[in-house]
Design a protein around this motif. Sequence first.
Motif, short mmCIF file in Angstrom:
data_model
loop_
_atom_site.label_atom_id
_atom_site.label_comp_id
_atom_site.label_asym_id
_atom_site.label_seq_id
_atom_site.Cartn_x
_atom_site.Cartn_y
_atom_site.Cartn_z
N VAL A 159 28.92 -19.07 6.70
CA VAL A 159 29.32 -19.89 5.55
C VAL A 159 28.40 -21.10 5.42
O VAL A 159 27.89 -21.40 4.33
CB VAL A 159 30.80 -20.33 5.70
N LEU A 160 28.16 -21.78 6.55
CA LEU A 160 27.28 -22.96 6.50
C LEU A 160 25.85 -22.57 6.11
O LEU A 160 25.19 -23.28 5.36
CB LEU A 160 27.29 -23.67 7.85
N LYS A 214 23.63 -23.84 2.99
CA LYS A 214 22.31 -24.47 3.15
C LYS A 214 21.29 -23.83 2.21
O LYS A 214 20.30 -24.45 1.84
CB LYS A 214 21.82 -24.35 4.59
N GLU A 231 15.35 -25.78 6.62
CA GLU A 231 15.54 -24.78 7.67
C GLU A 231 17.01 -24.39 7.78
O GLU A 231 17.89 -25.26 7.80
CB GLU A 231 15.07 -25.32 9.02
N THR A 285 17.94 -19.41 12.46
CA THR A 285 16.88 -19.60 13.47
C THR A 285 17.47 -19.28 14.84
O THR A 285 16.87 -18.58 15.66
CB THR A 285 16.38 -21.05 13.47
N GLN A 286 18.67 -19.80 15.08
CA GLN A 286 19.33 -19.58 16.37
C GLN A 286 19.69 -18.11 16.57
O GLN A 286 19.51 -17.55 17.64
CB GLN A 286 20.59 -20.45 16.47
N ALA A 331 16.64 -16.25 17.53
CA ALA A 331 16.21 -16.61 18.89
C ALA A 331 17.09 -15.92 19.93
O ALA A 331 16.59 -15.44 20.95
CB ALA A 331 16.27 -18.13 19.06
#
Lengths: 104, 146
Positions: free
Chosen positions: A35-36, A40, A46, A51-52, A55
Amino acid sequence: MMLATTDQLPGRAVIEVLGLVRGSSVRSAHVGRDVLAKLKNLVGGEVSEYTQLLAEAREQALDRMIAEARARGADAIVGLRFTSTDIGDDAAEMLAYGTAVKLG
Amino acid sequence: MSERVPSRDELLAMAYVDGELGDEARAELERRLASEPALRREVSALKKLEVLARAAAPREPQDHEWAALAREPLQRAGLALGWTLAVAGVLVLVGGGLWVLFTSDAPLWLKLGLGALVAGGALLFLAVLRARLRVLPHDPYTGVER
């Protein structure tokens, strides 16, 4: 375990090629992260949630590849590559592969 | 200053995570992992450390800004209120929708079908959530940031 994207390791001789080793991982973000991340997208910048996510998948794929190489008695993995694909809307697949070798 | 001497199991767990055990010792430790939760926790914690150390990257200026923003009361309150309202909205809509459906003149097959769909979905979600919560403490990759 030595990892290299090159086909040779300077100063070390490859005495045996043990073959292809690979590890893959498909991970998804939980709904809160998703959701976040979607929000964004509206403002740019970013998307750290994704990204996490990538990774996490990368490290897990790497560990699975290393585990396979260890099981074969390898000293190093050369020609290491990563590739990724989308599976579904919010899941990421990372595939790590390379050639397991024994060093002299 | 004194340093604690690691126990034999701790040393074994470290060697296991570092891939330094021979075939026989590794197989023996993996047998023990299946039946010893304390040893399993030790290996998980070490694995998490190893993964974090490997993935550690220098912090960028924007990381400090994100961290500062996350500590601001206004940001925290906004997120908490936002999530509370969103979850409450979903619960009210689903609950209210079911209530309206079951107290309406809709045919029985529709009520039963939708009721089964919602109940089945909830049970499946709980099963998946339970599995995830069981695995989560042993997932060393959740702390990787980039």
